[in-house]
Design a protein around this motif. Structure first.
Motif, PDB file in Angstrom:
ATOM      1  N   GLU A  94      13.476  -9.586  -3.696  1.00 64.28           N
ATOM      2  CA  GLU A  94      12.448 -10.478  -4.240  1.00 64.28           C
ATOM      3  C   GLU A  94      13.079 -11.737  -4.818  1.00 64.28           C
ATOM      4  O   GLU A  94      12.542 -12.837  -4.658  1.00 64.28           O
ATOM      5  CB  GLU A  94      11.622  -9.752  -5.309  1.00 64.28           C
ATOM      6  CG  GLU A  94      10.439 -10.540  -5.794  1.00 64.28           C
ATOM      7  CD  GLU A  94       9.430 -10.903  -4.715  1.00 64.28           C
ATOM      8  OE1 GLU A  94       8.778 -11.955  -4.850  1.00 64.28           O
ATOM      9  OE2 GLU A  94       9.280 -10.157  -3.725  1.00 64.28           O
ATOM     10  N   SER A 129       9.166 -20.201   3.079  1.00 63.44           N
ATOM     11  CA  SER A 129       8.205 -19.231   2.555  1.00 63.44           C
ATOM     12  C   SER A 129       8.914 -18.069   1.864  1.00 63.44           C
ATOM     13  O   SER A 129      10.038 -17.705   2.215  1.00 63.44           O
ATOM     14  CB  SER A 129       7.313 -18.696   3.679  1.00 63.44           C
ATOM     15  OG  SER A 129       7.990 -17.727   4.445  1.00 63.44           O
ATOM     16  N   ILE A 143       8.114 -14.984   2.037  1.00 67.55           N
ATOM     17  CA  ILE A 143       8.281 -13.869   2.991  1.00 67.55           C
ATOM     18  C   ILE A 143       9.548 -14.068   3.811  1.00 67.55           C
ATOM     19  O   ILE A 143      10.324 -13.131   4.011  1.00 67.55           O
ATOM     20  CB  ILE A 143       7.057 -13.734   3.921  1.00 67.55           C
ATOM     21  CG1 ILE A 143       5.801 -13.404   3.122  1.00 67.55           C
ATOM     22  CG2 ILE A 143       7.306 -12.702   5.012  1.00 67.55           C
ATOM     23  CD1 ILE A 143       5.740 -12.020   2.556  1.00 67.55           C
ATOM     24  N   ARG A 197      12.377 -13.151   1.682  1.00 71.37           N
ATOM     25  CA  ARG A 197      12.464 -11.700   1.500  1.00 71.37           C
ATOM     26  C   ARG A 197      13.030 -11.030   2.754  1.00 71.37           C
ATOM     27  O   ARG A 197      13.803 -10.072   2.651  1.00 71.37           O
ATOM     28  CB  ARG A 197      11.084 -11.139   1.155  1.00 71.37           C
ATOM     29  CG  ARG A 197      10.629 -11.551  -0.245  1.00 71.37           C
ATOM     30  CD  ARG A 197       9.231 -11.071  -0.572  1.00 71.37           C
ATOM     31  NE  ARG A 197       9.224  -9.613  -0.649  1.00 71.37           N
ATOM     32  CZ  ARG A 197       8.165  -8.856  -0.366  1.00 71.37           C
ATOM     33  NH1 ARG A 197       7.021  -9.407   0.011  1.00 71.37           N
ATOM     34  NH2 ARG A 197       8.227  -7.542  -0.476  1.00 71.37           N
ATOM     35  N   ALA A 216       8.490  -5.120   8.340  1.00 78.07           N
ATOM     36  CA  ALA A 216       7.141  -5.140   7.766  1.00 78.07           C
ATOM     37  C   ALA A 216       6.916  -3.940   6.859  1.00 78.07           C
ATOM     38  O   ALA A 216       6.380  -4.066   5.750  1.00 78.07           O
ATOM     39  CB  ALA A 216       6.095  -5.177   8.887  1.00 78.07           C
ATOM     40  N   LEU A 247       9.087  -4.245   3.570  1.00 76.62           N
ATOM     41  CA  LEU A 247       8.640  -5.279   2.644  1.00 76.62           C
ATOM     42  C   LEU A 247       7.157  -5.156   2.296  1.00 76.62           C
ATOM     43  O   LEU A 247       6.650  -5.911   1.466  1.00 76.62           O
ATOM     44  CB  LEU A 247       8.911  -6.669   3.236  1.00 76.62           C
ATOM     45  CG  LEU A 247      10.378  -7.004   3.497  1.00 76.62           C
ATOM     46  CD1 LEU A 247      10.502  -8.374   4.135  1.00 76.62           C
ATOM     47  CD2 LEU A 247      11.193  -6.923   2.217  1.00 76.62           C
ATOM     48  N   GLN A 248       6.488  -4.235   2.963  1.00 77.55           N
ATOM     49  CA  GLN A 248       5.054  -4.009   2.767  1.00 77.55           C
ATOM     50  C   GLN A 248       4.258  -5.291   2.987  1.00 77.55           C
ATOM     51  O   GLN A 248       3.456  -5.723   2.159  1.00 77.55           O
ATOM     52  CB  GLN A 248       4.785  -3.417   1.382  1.00 77.55           C
ATOM     53  CG  GLN A 248       5.441  -2.062   1.201  1.00 77.55           C
ATOM     54  CD  GLN A 248       5.227  -1.470  -0.172  1.00 77.55           C
ATOM     55  OE1 GLN A 248       4.852  -2.147  -1.115  1.00 77.55           O
ATOM     56  NE2 GLN A 248       5.461  -0.167  -0.266  1.00 77.55           N
ATOM     57  N   VAL A 249       4.525  -5.906   4.157  1.00 78.30           N
ATOM     58  CA  VAL A 249       3.804  -7.103   4.586  1.00 78.30           C
ATOM     59  C   VAL A 249       3.311  -6.875   6.008  1.00 78.30           C
ATOM     60  O   VAL A 249       3.742  -5.940   6.685  1.00 78.30           O
ATOM     61  CB  VAL A 249       4.684  -8.371   4.511  1.00 78.30           C
ATOM     62  CG1 VAL A 249       5.098  -8.666   3.072  1.00 78.30           C
ATOM     63  CG2 VAL A 249       5.917  -8.248   5.390  1.00 78.30           C
ATOM     64  N   SER A 250       2.445  -7.762   6.482  1.00 78.87           N
ATOM     65  CA  SER A 250       1.883  -7.591   7.817  1.00 78.87           C
ATOM     66  C   SER A 250       2.917  -7.901   8.900  1.00 78.87           C
ATOM     67  O   SER A 250       3.824  -8.714   8.698  1.00 78.87           O
ATOM     68  CB  SER A 250       0.664  -8.491   8.011  1.00 78.87           C
ATOM     69  OG  SER A 250       1.066  -9.841   8.140  1.00 78.87           O
ATOM     70  N   SER A 284       2.904 -11.582   9.771  1.00 77.63           N
ATOM     71  CA  SER A 284       3.677 -12.411   8.847  1.00 77.63           C
ATOM     72  C   SER A 284       5.169 -12.319   9.156  1.00 77.63           C
ATOM     73  O   SER A 284       5.880 -13.326   9.135  1.00 77.63           O
ATOM     74  CB  SER A 284       3.405 -11.976   7.403  1.00 77.63           C
ATOM     75  OG  SER A 284       4.106 -12.795   6.508  1.00 77.63           O
ATOM     76  N   VAL A 285       5.621 -11.114   9.466  1.00 73.48           N
ATOM     77  CA  VAL A 285       7.029 -10.936   9.833  1.00 73.48           C
ATOM     78  C   VAL A 285       7.334 -11.721  11.108  1.00 73.48           C
ATOM     79  O   VAL A 285       8.322 -12.449  11.174  1.00 73.48           O
ATOM     80  CB  VAL A 285       7.386  -9.444   9.996  1.00 73.48           C
ATOM     81  CG1 VAL A 285       8.767  -9.281  10.627  1.00 73.48           C
ATOM     82  CG2 VAL A 285       7.339  -8.735   8.647  1.00 73.48           C
ATOM     83  N   ASN A 309       7.513 -15.502  10.454  1.00 69.93           N
ATOM     84  CA  ASN A 309       8.686 -15.900   9.677  1.00 69.93           C
ATOM     85  C   ASN A 309       9.990 -15.624  10.406  1.00 69.93           C
ATOM     86  O   ASN A 309      10.959 -16.366  10.243  1.00 69.93           O
ATOM     87  CB  ASN A 309       8.645 -15.237   8.304  1.00 69.93           C
ATOM     88  CG  ASN A 309       7.630 -15.906   7.406  1.00 69.93           C
ATOM     89  OD1 ASN A 309       7.882 -16.981   6.887  1.00 69.93           O
ATOM     90  ND2 ASN A 309       6.462 -15.296   7.252  1.00 69.93           N
TER      91      ASN A 309
END
Length: 154
Positions: free
Chosen positions: A14, A26, A28, A31, A49, A52-55, A58-59, A62
């Protein structure tokens, strides 16, 4: 993968995200870089994903950016159709090269500004532009020497 990351590593990831966000990238993307920095092997977009608990979208977005900037590299595994990613061993060099380009661009802009009639006529403004250009030239020279030194050590 997320269960293998300690709270300390998650906090560090983070922090890397926040650092890159402050640099105009960004959070993300930062990260993702942080995760890849603390990962020994390659990771798929799905693993990133999940960790990092992201979509996944988004991965993917980025990762494309990080591939273009040279911070991340693709890694393939024979017989596996999944694309994996690693932190580029040349990421810092790419960062310095990017700064070099910005310094050269700044010099061009400052030279153009110094030619504006009202700037040329003002001693204060003329000195300001000359001083900034000198510093940009100095920065460029310093970064070129740094890169040369790094490359000679490789």
């Amino acid at each position: 993968m997320n269960d293998k990351l300690s709270p300390e590593l998650l906090t560090y990831i983070e922090e890397i995200g926040l650092h890159h966000e402050s640099q105009g990238i960004s959070r993300i993307a930062g990260r993702i870089l942080g995760l890849l920095m603390v990962t020994e092997g390659a990771l798929s977009a799905e693993q990133i994903a999940s960790s990092l608990q992201v979509s996944l979208g988004s991965v993917s977005t980025n990762i494309r950016l990080l591939l273009q900037t040279g911070h991340v590299e693709k890694k393939s595994v024979t017989g596996d159709r999944v694309t994996y990613y690693i932190f580029s061993p040349n990421a810092l060099e790419k960062e310095v090269l990017s700064t070099l380009k910005r310094a050269a661009s700044l010099q061009t802009i400052l030279e153009k500004g110094a030619q504006i009639e009202s700037v040329k006529e003002s001693g204060v403004l003329s000195k300001r532009f000359e001083s900034m250009k000198e510093r940009a030239v100095h920065l460029e020279g310093y970064l070129e020497k740094l890169l040369a030194q790094w490359r000679s050590q490789s």
